[in-house]
Write a protein that holds these residues in place. Structure first.
Motif, PDB file in Angstrom:
ATOM      1  N   ASN A 103       0.889  -1.242   0.011  1.00 54.61           N
ATOM      2  CA  ASN A 103      -0.057   0.014  -0.073  1.00 54.61           C
ATOM      3  C   ASN A 103       0.954   1.223  -0.072  1.00 54.61           C
ATOM      4  O   ASN A 103       0.449   2.125   0.730  1.00 54.61           O
ATOM      5  CB  ASN A 103      -0.937   0.103   1.191  1.00 54.61           C
ATOM      6  CG  ASN A 103      -1.941   0.929   1.229  1.00 54.61           C
ATOM      7  OD1 ASN A 103      -2.411   1.537  -0.151  1.00 54.61           O
ATOM      8  ND2 ASN A 103      -2.602   1.451   2.145  1.00 54.61           N
ATOM      9  N   ARG A 104       1.860   1.289  -0.804  1.00 53.27           N
ATOM     10  CA  ARG A 104       2.976   2.338  -1.045  1.00 53.27           C
ATOM     11  C   ARG A 104       2.265   3.485  -1.558  1.00 53.27           C
ATOM     12  O   ARG A 104       2.437   4.584  -0.945  1.00 53.27           O
ATOM     13  CB  ARG A 104       4.167   2.145  -1.655  1.00 53.27           C
ATOM     14  CG  ARG A 104       5.007   0.992  -0.737  1.00 53.27           C
ATOM     15  CD  ARG A 104       6.494   0.768  -1.683  1.00 53.27           C
ATOM     16  NE  ARG A 104       6.802  -0.659  -1.376  1.00 53.27           N
ATOM     17  CZ  ARG A 104       6.516  -1.486  -2.385  1.00 53.27           C
ATOM     18  NH1 ARG A 104       6.146  -1.281  -3.464  1.00 53.27           N
ATOM     19  NH2 ARG A 104       6.923  -2.856  -2.029  1.00 53.27           N
ATOM     20  N   LEU A 107      -3.479   4.349  -1.334  1.00 52.75           N
ATOM     21  CA  LEU A 107      -4.899   4.806  -1.871  1.00 52.75           C
ATOM     22  C   LEU A 107      -5.874   3.789  -0.960  1.00 52.75           C
ATOM     23  O   LEU A 107      -7.018   4.136  -1.130  1.00 52.75           O
ATOM     24  CB  LEU A 107      -4.936   4.241  -3.160  1.00 52.75           C
ATOM     25  CG  LEU A 107      -3.993   5.325  -4.051  1.00 52.75           C
ATOM     26  CD1 LEU A 107      -3.817   4.648  -5.610  1.00 52.75           C
ATOM     27  CD2 LEU A 107      -4.155   6.603  -4.080  1.00 52.75           C
ATOM     28  N   LEU A 108      -5.430   2.883  -0.338  1.00 52.94           N
ATOM     29  CA  LEU A 108      -6.543   2.142   0.489  1.00 52.94           C
ATOM     30  C   LEU A 108      -6.212   2.589   1.900  1.00 52.94           C
ATOM     31  O   LEU A 108      -5.393   3.097   2.207  1.00 52.94           O
ATOM     32  CB  LEU A 108      -5.942   0.553   0.366  1.00 52.94           C
ATOM     33  CG  LEU A 108      -5.916  -0.269  -0.985  1.00 52.94           C
ATOM     34  CD1 LEU A 108      -5.615  -1.733  -0.979  1.00 52.94           C
ATOM     35  CD2 LEU A 108      -7.428   0.145  -1.657  1.00 52.94           C
ATOM     36  N   PRO A 109      -7.443   2.114   2.704  1.00 52.50           N
ATOM     37  CA  PRO A 109      -7.092   2.468   4.066  1.00 52.50           C
ATOM     38  C   PRO A 109      -6.204   2.044   4.808  1.00 52.50           C
ATOM     39  O   PRO A 109      -5.548   0.941   4.425  1.00 52.50           O
ATOM     40  CB  PRO A 109      -8.592   1.909   4.585  1.00 52.50           C
ATOM     41  CG  PRO A 109      -9.534   1.860   3.436  1.00 52.50           C
ATOM     42  CD  PRO A 109      -8.500   1.366   2.217  1.00 52.50           C
ATOM     43  N   ARG A 110      -5.560   2.800   5.625  1.00 58.04           N
ATOM     44  CA  ARG A 110      -4.175   2.504   6.168  1.00 58.04           C
ATOM     45  C   ARG A 110      -4.388   1.353   7.195  1.00 58.04           C
ATOM     46  O   ARG A 110      -5.311   1.104   8.006  1.00 58.04           O
ATOM     47  CB  ARG A 110      -3.541   3.549   7.042  1.00 58.04           C
ATOM     48  CG  ARG A 110      -3.161   4.703   6.088  1.00 58.04           C
ATOM     49  CD  ARG A 110      -2.683   5.818   6.699  1.00 58.04           C
ATOM     50  NE  ARG A 110      -2.026   7.039   5.948  1.00 58.04           N
ATOM     51  CZ  ARG A 110      -0.951   7.629   5.992  1.00 58.04           C
ATOM     52  NH1 ARG A 110      -0.064   7.016   6.796  1.00 58.04           N
ATOM     53  NH2 ARG A 110      -0.763   8.429   5.135  1.00 58.04           N
ATOM     54  N   HIS A 111      -3.577   0.290   7.258  1.00 64.32           N
ATOM     55  CA  HIS A 111      -3.527  -0.843   8.020  1.00 64.32           C
ATOM     56  C   HIS A 111      -1.830  -0.989   8.235  1.00 64.32           C
ATOM     57  O   HIS A 111      -1.231  -0.782   7.489  1.00 64.32           O
ATOM     58  CB  HIS A 111      -4.361  -2.119   7.500  1.00 64.32           C
ATOM     59  CG  HIS A 111      -5.662  -1.796   7.502  1.00 64.32           C
ATOM     60  ND1 HIS A 111      -6.420  -1.766   8.716  1.00 64.32           N
ATOM     61  CD2 HIS A 111      -6.819  -1.466   6.744  1.00 64.32           C
ATOM     62  CE1 HIS A 111      -7.904  -1.896   8.498  1.00 64.32           C
ATOM     63  NE2 HIS A 111      -7.912  -1.695   7.225  1.00 64.32           N
ATOM     64  N   PRO A 112      -1.636  -1.951   9.319  1.00 61.47           N
ATOM     65  CA  PRO A 112      -0.345  -2.326   9.351  1.00 61.47           C
ATOM     66  C   PRO A 112       0.275  -3.214   8.413  1.00 61.47           C
ATOM     67  O   PRO A 112      -0.555  -3.972   7.842  1.00 61.47           O
ATOM     68  CB  PRO A 112      -0.181  -3.118  10.651  1.00 61.47           C
ATOM     69  CG  PRO A 112      -1.508  -2.732  11.410  1.00 61.47           C
ATOM     70  CD  PRO A 112      -2.568  -2.359  10.355  1.00 61.47           C
ATOM     71  N   ARG A 113       1.506  -3.220   8.264  1.00 60.71           N
ATOM     72  CA  ARG A 113       2.159  -4.012   6.884  1.00 60.71           C
ATOM     73  C   ARG A 113       1.773  -5.434   7.157  1.00 60.71           C
ATOM     74  O   ARG A 113       1.724  -5.886   8.091  1.00 60.71           O
ATOM     75  CB  ARG A 113       3.491  -3.806   6.784  1.00 60.71           C
ATOM     76  CG  ARG A 113       4.240  -4.687   5.826  1.00 60.71           C
ATOM     77  CD  ARG A 113       5.632  -3.979   5.340  1.00 60.71           C
ATOM     78  NE  ARG A 113       6.202  -5.002   4.395  1.00 60.71           N
ATOM     79  CZ  ARG A 113       5.946  -5.007   3.202  1.00 60.71           C
ATOM     80  NH1 ARG A 113       4.857  -4.044   2.675  1.00 60.71           N
ATOM     81  NH2 ARG A 113       6.580  -6.011   2.216  1.00 60.71           N
ATOM     82  N   GLY A 114       1.339  -5.989   6.043  1.00 56.65           N
ATOM     83  CA  GLY A 114       0.965  -7.608   6.070  1.00 56.65           C
ATOM     84  C   GLY A 114      -0.599  -7.485   6.226  1.00 56.65           C
ATOM     85  O   GLY A 114      -1.025  -8.741   6.116  1.00 56.65           O
ATOM     86  N   ASP A 151      -5.520  -0.647 -13.289  1.00 53.24           N
ATOM     87  CA  ASP A 151      -4.538   0.123 -13.974  1.00 53.24           C
ATOM     88  C   ASP A 151      -3.203  -0.021 -13.038  1.00 53.24           C
ATOM     89  O   ASP A 151      -2.469   0.957 -12.873  1.00 53.24           O
ATOM     90  CB  ASP A 151      -4.762   1.498 -14.040  1.00 53.24           C
ATOM     91  CG  ASP A 151      -5.573   2.059 -12.792  1.00 53.24           C
ATOM     92  OD1 ASP A 151      -5.304   1.368 -11.673  1.00 53.24           O
ATOM     93  OD2 ASP A 151      -5.984   2.996 -12.720  1.00 53.24           O
ATOM     94  N   HIS A 152      -2.946  -1.214 -12.642  1.00 56.39           N
ATOM     95  CA  HIS A 152      -1.446  -1.480 -11.678  1.00 56.39           C
ATOM     96  C   HIS A 152      -1.310  -0.379 -10.647  1.00 56.39           C
ATOM     97  O   HIS A 152      -0.542   0.263 -10.290  1.00 56.39           O
ATOM     98  CB  HIS A 152      -0.326  -1.591 -12.656  1.00 56.39           C
ATOM     99  CG  HIS A 152       0.554  -2.372 -11.938  1.00 56.39           C
ATOM    100  ND1 HIS A 152       1.718  -1.848 -11.415  1.00 56.39           N
ATOM    101  CD2 HIS A 152       0.731  -3.657 -11.814  1.00 56.39           C
ATOM    102  CE1 HIS A 152       2.543  -2.592 -10.696  1.00 56.39           C
ATOM    103  NE2 HIS A 152       2.202  -3.946 -11.042  1.00 56.39           N
ATOM    104  N   TYR A 153      -2.264  -0.576  -9.885  1.00 54.61           N
ATOM    105  CA  TYR A 153      -2.345   0.178  -8.460  1.00 54.61           C
ATOM    106  C   TYR A 153      -2.452   1.898  -8.624  1.00 54.61           C
ATOM    107  O   TYR A 153      -2.437   2.428  -7.601  1.00 54.61           O
ATOM    108  CB  TYR A 153      -1.236  -0.126  -7.678  1.00 54.61           C
ATOM    109  CG  TYR A 153      -0.902  -1.390  -7.368  1.00 54.61           C
ATOM    110  CD1 TYR A 153      -1.907  -2.557  -7.063  1.00 54.61           C
ATOM    111  CD2 TYR A 153       0.304  -2.099  -7.964  1.00 54.61           C
ATOM    112  CE1 TYR A 153      -1.644  -3.891  -6.985  1.00 54.61           C
ATOM    113  CE2 TYR A 153       0.685  -3.270  -8.057  1.00 54.61           C
ATOM    114  CZ  TYR A 153      -0.413  -4.196  -7.402  1.00 54.61           C
ATOM    115  OH  TYR A 153       0.004  -5.462  -7.243  1.00 54.61           O
ATOM    116  N   SER A 154      -2.794   2.259  -9.755  1.00 55.37           N
ATOM    117  CA  SER A 154      -3.318   3.815  -9.962  1.00 55.37           C
ATOM    118  C   SER A 154      -4.438   4.344  -9.284  1.00 55.37           C
ATOM    119  O   SER A 154      -4.421   5.224  -8.918  1.00 55.37           O
ATOM    120  CB  SER A 154      -2.745   4.383 -11.344  1.00 55.37           C
ATOM    121  OG  SER A 154      -1.641   4.174 -11.750  1.00 55.37           O
ATOM    122  N   SER A 155      -5.122   3.262  -9.378  1.00 52.08           N
ATOM    123  CA  SER A 155      -6.591   3.455  -8.799  1.00 52.08           C
ATOM    124  C   SER A 155      -7.291   2.092  -8.215  1.00 52.08           C
ATOM    125  O   SER A 155      -6.959   1.074  -8.724  1.00 52.08           O
ATOM    126  CB  SER A 155      -7.446   4.375  -9.621  1.00 52.08           C
ATOM    127  OG  SER A 155      -7.820   3.164 -10.853  1.00 52.08           O
TER     128      SER A 155
END
Length: 161
Positions: A103-104, A107-114, A151-155
């Motif tokens: 999630n670099r 764009l997605l809601p923040r959560h801990p890595r993993g 679109d490969h994580y652009s949206s």
């Protein structure tokens, strides 16, 4: 303005005229159409209840993370097949399916890595993995916390069932 008696056909005509103004615009000073006494004209109670329950829930999700919703039926058939594989726990056709999504892009809601994991949605005639992905979060990777990107994580769009 049209003058007519308060009959069902008049109310329907008014609602059609007013509907052209836009569904979400307030209509101050205009009385709301009165429901017909005819049971054939009224929608089934269950359908109305489902719409009242489902719509606020989906709207709340959309407002919470700011992402548009896409229903499973609106996804490409390859994405629906990938969702079925995710629910079944695999096996997955690509080696990288199921790896942690960082999630670099934020764009997605923040959560801990993993928390998030990514899965490839096959693209017809592509020689590589293509740009389409599904990213799911949580330990069980339920559809309620899955997102689609073409679109490969652009949206992203939140997947709704």
């Amino acid at each position: 303005m049209v003058k007519c008696a308060r009959t069902f056909s008049c109310i329907v005509a008014l609602s059609v005229i007013l509907g052209a103004c836009g569904k979400d615009e307030p209509r101050s000073g205009v009385p709301e159409p009165v429901a017909s006494a005819s049971p054939a004209a009224a929608p089934p109670a269950q359908t109305v209840q489902q719409a009242q329950v489902r719509q606020p829930d989906e709207t709340a999700r959309q407002e919470r993370d700011g992402l548009a919703l896409v229903h499973i039926a609106q996804l490409p058939k390859q994405a629906a097949a990938t969702l079925r594989l995710i629910e079944a726990g695999g096996p997955f056709p690509y080696e990288k399916d199921g790896v942690v999504f960082g999630n670099r892009e934020r764009l997605l809601p923040r959560h801990p890595r993993g928390y998030y994991h990514e899965y490839t949605v096959p693209t017809p005639r592509a020689r590589d993995r293509g740009a389409r992905r599904i990213v799911c979060g949580g330990p069980r990777r339920q559809i309620g916390d899955c997102y689609y990107s073409d679109d490969h994580y652009s949206s992203f769009k939140r997947i709704a069932d």
